[in-house]
Scaffold this motif. Structure first.
Motif, short mmCIF file in Angstrom:
data_model
loop_
_atom_site.label_atom_id
_atom_site.label_comp_id
_atom_site.label_asym_id
_atom_site.label_seq_id
_atom_site.Cartn_x
_atom_site.Cartn_y
_atom_site.Cartn_z
N VAL A 65 6.77 5.30 -13.87
CA VAL A 65 5.42 4.71 -13.06
C VAL A 65 6.35 3.67 -12.09
N GLU A 66 5.68 4.13 -10.80
CA GLU A 66 6.21 3.59 -9.73
C GLU A 66 5.08 2.38 -9.33
N PRO A 67 5.88 1.24 -9.14
CA PRO A 67 4.98 0.30 -8.51
C PRO A 67 4.47 0.32 -6.96
N VAL A 68 3.52 0.03 -6.44
CA VAL A 68 2.71 0.16 -5.29
C VAL A 68 2.77 -1.05 -4.42
N TYR A 69 3.48 -1.38 -3.49
CA TYR A 69 3.44 -2.80 -2.86
C TYR A 69 2.57 -2.93 -1.46
N GLY A 70 2.16 -4.10 -1.08
CA GLY A 70 1.61 -4.29 0.01
C GLY A 70 2.93 -4.08 1.09
N LEU A 71 2.36 -3.69 2.31
CA LEU A 71 3.52 -3.27 3.25
C LEU A 71 3.20 -4.03 4.72
N THR A 72 4.05 -3.80 5.71
CA THR A 72 3.70 -4.25 7.08
C THR A 72 4.04 -3.04 7.88
N GLU A 73 3.62 -2.91 9.09
CA GLU A 73 3.82 -1.87 9.87
C GLU A 73 5.48 -1.54 10.07
N GLY A 74 5.91 -0.53 9.75
CA GLY A 74 7.30 0.17 9.99
C GLY A 74 8.21 -0.33 8.46
N LEU A 75 7.40 -0.58 7.71
CA LEU A 75 8.14 -0.80 6.24
C LEU A 75 7.64 0.27 5.38
N TYR A 76 8.52 0.88 4.48
CA TYR A 76 8.19 1.88 3.68
C TYR A 76 8.15 1.55 2.21
N GLN A 77 7.37 2.10 1.45
CA GLN A 77 7.38 1.89 0.01
C GLN A 77 8.90 1.92 -0.71
N LYS A 78 9.45 3.08 -0.02
CA LYS A 78 11.10 3.32 -0.83
C LYS A 78 11.82 2.14 -0.51
N ILE A 79 11.91 1.73 0.79
CA ILE A 79 12.76 0.81 1.37
C ILE A 79 12.45 -0.57 0.61
N LEU A 80 11.23 -0.97 0.59
CA LEU A 80 10.76 -2.24 -0.26
C LEU A 80 11.20 -2.17 -1.44
N SER A 81 10.91 -1.02 -2.45
CA SER A 81 11.26 -0.83 -3.77
C SER A 81 12.67 -1.34 -4.08
N LYS A 82 13.45 -0.60 -3.13
CA LYS A 82 15.02 -0.67 -3.19
C LYS A 82 15.51 -2.15 -3.24
N ALA A 83 14.90 -2.82 -1.99
CA ALA A 83 15.16 -4.48 -1.80
C ALA A 83 14.62 -5.04 -3.13
#
Length: 707
Positions: free
Chosen positions: A163-181
């Motif tokens: 089950v993958e979490p989905v986060y609020g983002l800002t322009e230029g930021l992707y789910q994959k990168i935020l999830s890794k962070a």
């Protein structure tokens, strides 16, 4: 000093592996700038803790792993299949690249638009088995998956979260990168001691704080991120406990430092009462008595005076200031804007003059010489009452003997600002006023450290306001009706919409409406918005107040405290974009004189369910307290108090509209802590100090050290 155990959490997010300077800047924008927190905490850089407190708002469930023939359409599925054919587009063709995959039950076309052919060939080698995950669709009678979310070999599948979490983002930021962070941030989470005494808390399936954070960021089931899940309840409860405990420590510290008893004979109050053109309401008399009792006691006053629009808080505040002045001390009133500070000053000048009180105004744009004179007079005790903006708690401002600080529209200031004004004298009593009626749960969370007086009655002569709602396509009709009213001498506000979160767009909307109305009404139309210079704003307000202009086009800068009794009409454009409390505040700009008043809510069709409910509430009631409860139910706490930009405790893990019941629980636990261990000593006390630091209630811990 923050305990070393928490240092990894307060390190910059940019220091995490895989987060470079570019991603670091995007995280700053997402987690600090957009949340309006940089002003309140003095740093604009995202930290590890900010990542951990950025909770997912949805999930992608990749647990459904059927055979191709059984796979449901229009849902996310994860399928094991063999790569049997590559169909690249011809040279210069804009057609997609297609790959056919199959299992023993059927086949699927994977479709890639504007794709990198080398990547496709590498990821989906002919003859190999791969796992593909994405939404399955039917196109021209054939199953296809356009741009699969994941293309994985067996090793990649082993790492795929079910089950993958989905986060609020800002322009230029992707789910994959935020999830890794966020995954990297979780590795920095230290083992924290338990700060709850379990007998005080009855939460279902109580997890530890660390387990709860991990569960929300690594859900095993979509239900794990729901607001009422055990993990979310635990996190919300911790944040509410930290907040309630910090409020009580502030309160205890003020009580402990003692106050000064202000004795008065009531002579100045009698002169003010004689100069008033009306008698006080029962609620005003009661509030005045509450405050008088606080001021004559040897403990420090910390009281909230809340009242509906036009319930007469300012008069009650003036009596409180007169009491302190008669006891030989000074009083200060801090307002959130210059318009409001000036208005308080002008409204009180007649009454203070009649009572022989020396009144001054101090704002950010006084001329240097004028400011120097006011500051010298304050320090020498030649001013009894000063009214100003947040300029009042700057270091240069000193009083001979400040006895009472009054903060108007408290939710626009943080608790630290309230305390800063209280530090301007010895044992300063504090009165906080708000014209935003506040639901009970929010009173507990924002003002839990205060005693409360409520003004529910309107002063005599206050008119009820006829409220109507019309679709925007009847704008011509509204302008026609307005022309009739203006011809008979009426004055009207025309409020322009809140456009997204952009002040530039708000201003553009107001200027456009000003141009249109000027074609009909010429120089009878004025304009006021937040981007104007302060003097131009004051001039526009003054021309409307004297009747030189009869229509004032405005953005929401007129929301709080603007007082022109002759104004009897308010037209609010795009009413569906405003919250209930804000609509109620705006409507309160009329109905202040003896003439009949009306409010027109213009909305864009079709209306969503929430907007429809809001507009119905506005038409049915003028009780601000009822409206506030409805607003909380419909929207949630951040917007109700406008705290998203204000440094007040906009919660990050708790949602008061959902977790409101936990507040009473947190309050009860905080009270138990304060009676059993008020200095937070020993092992249990150390754990609670960690909790306070974790949620950045450092000011409360410092009070413990000082006290």
């Amino acid at each position: 000093m923050r305990p070393n155990l928490l240092d990894p959490l307060f390190a910059p997010a940019a220091s995490l592996p895989g987060v470079g300077p570019k991603t670091g800047k995007l995280l700053d924008r997402l987690l600090v700038e957009a949340s309006g927190q940089d002003a309140s905490r003095g740093t604009s850089h995202a930290r590890v803790v900010d990542l951990l407190f950025h909770l997912p708002h949805a999930t992608v469930d990749r647990r459904n792993r059927p055979k191709i023939a059984d796979a449901p359409l229009d849902q996310i599925v994860t399928i094991e299949a063999k790569v049997v054919d590559h169909q690249p587009p011809g040279p210069r063709s804009k057609a997609p690249y297609k790959v056919l995959v199959e299992d023993e039950t059927g086949d699927i076309l994977l479709v890639f638009f504007l794709a990198n052919p080398q990547w496709i060939e590498r990821s989906l080698p002919l003859g190999e088995t791969r796992w593909v995950s994405g939404k399955l669709e039917l196109w021209d009678g054939h199953r296809q998956m356009v741009h699969p979310d994941r293309v994985l070999d067996a090793a990649g599948l082993a790492k795929l979260p079910p089950v993958e979490p989905v986060y609020g983002l800002t322009e230029g930021l992707y789910q994959k990168i935020l999830s890794k962070a966020i995954a990297a941030a979780l590795t920095r989470l230290p083992v924290l001691p338990e700060w709850h005494r379990y007998e005080a808390v009855e939460l279902p399936n109580m997890l530890s704080f660390g387990e709860a954070l991990k569960r929300v960021h690594e859900p095993q089931d979509p239900a794990d991120i729901a607001p009422m899940s055990p993990a979310r309840l635990r996190l919300a409860y911790d944040e509410l406990l930290a907040h309630q405990l910090s409020l009580m420590l502030v309160r205890a510290s003020m009580r402990q430092r003692g106050g000064r008893a202000h004795e008065e004979r009531g002579e100045i109050a009698a002169k003010i009462a004689a100069a008033l053109p009306f008698a006080l309401t029962g609620a005003q008399v009661q509030a005045r008595e509450d405050i008088r009792r606080d001021l004559t006691a040897p403990t420090r006053m910390l009281r909230l005076l809340q009242g509906d629009v036009g319930s007469g808080k300012t008069v009650v505040a003036l009596f409180a200031m007169a009491h302190v002045v008669e006891a030989g001390r000074q009083a200060a009133l801090m307002a959130p804007t210059e318009i409001l500070a000036r208005q308080h000053y002008e409204g009180m000048a007649g009454l203070t003059g009649a009572a022989g009180l020396r009144l001054a105004l101090l704002t950010g744009r006084d001329k240097a010489s004028e400011r120097a004179r006011t500051l010298a007079a304050l320090a020498a005790g030649e001013i009894d009452i000063v009214i100003g903006t947040h300029a009042l708690f700057q270091e240069a401002v000193s009083f001979r003997d400040l006895g009472l600080a009054i903060v108007d529209e408290q939710h626009r200031f943080g608790v630290h600002q309230r305390l800063a004004l209280g530090e301007k004298g010895a044992a300063v009593d504090i009165l906080v006023m708000t014209a935003t009626p506040i639901p009970r749960t929010l009173v507990l969370s924002y003002f839990g450290d205060m005693d409360i007086s409520t003004l529910r009655e309107k002063p005599p002569g206050r008119q009820s306001i006829d409220t109507r709602a019309l679709p925007l396509d009847r704008l011509d009709e509204v302008i026609e009706r307005l022309a009739e009213a203006i011809a008979s001498g009426a004055r009207a506000y025309w409020v322009c919409p809140l456009v997204a979160e952009s002040e530039e767009l708000d201003v553009a909307a107001a200027e456009e409406r000003f141009d249109l109305l000027s074609q009909f009404f010429g120089n009878k139309v004025g304009l006021v918005h937040g981007k104007m210079k302060a003097q131009d704003k004051d001039r526009a307000m003054a021309r409307f107040a004297t009747g030189e202009t009869q229509i004032l086009v405005a953005t929401t800068v007129i929301e709080v405290g603007v007082d022109v009794p002759e104004a009897t009409i308010i037209i609010i454009e795009h009413a569906e974009r405003f919250g209930l409390a804000q609509l109620h505040q705006l409507r309160g700009r009329v109905g202040r004189g003896s003439a009949k008043s009306s409010c027109v809510l213009l909305y864009k069709t079709p209306l969503g369910e929430t907007a429809k409910a809001r507009i119905n509430v506005m038409r049915e009631t003028q009780d601000g307290f009822l409206i506030a409860e409805e607003d909380l139910r419909l929207r949630g706490e951040g917007e109700v108090l406008g705290t998203r930009q204000s440094g007040a405790p906009g919660f990050r893990l708790a949602q008061l509209d959902v977790h409101g019941d936990l507040l009473a629980l947190a309050r009860a636990e905080a009270q138990q802590v304060m009676s059993a261990n008020p200095k937070l000593e020993g092992e249990a006390g150390q754990a609670l100090r960690l909790l306070l630091y974790l949620f950045e209630r450092d000011a409360a811990v410092k009070l413990l050290q000082a006290g």
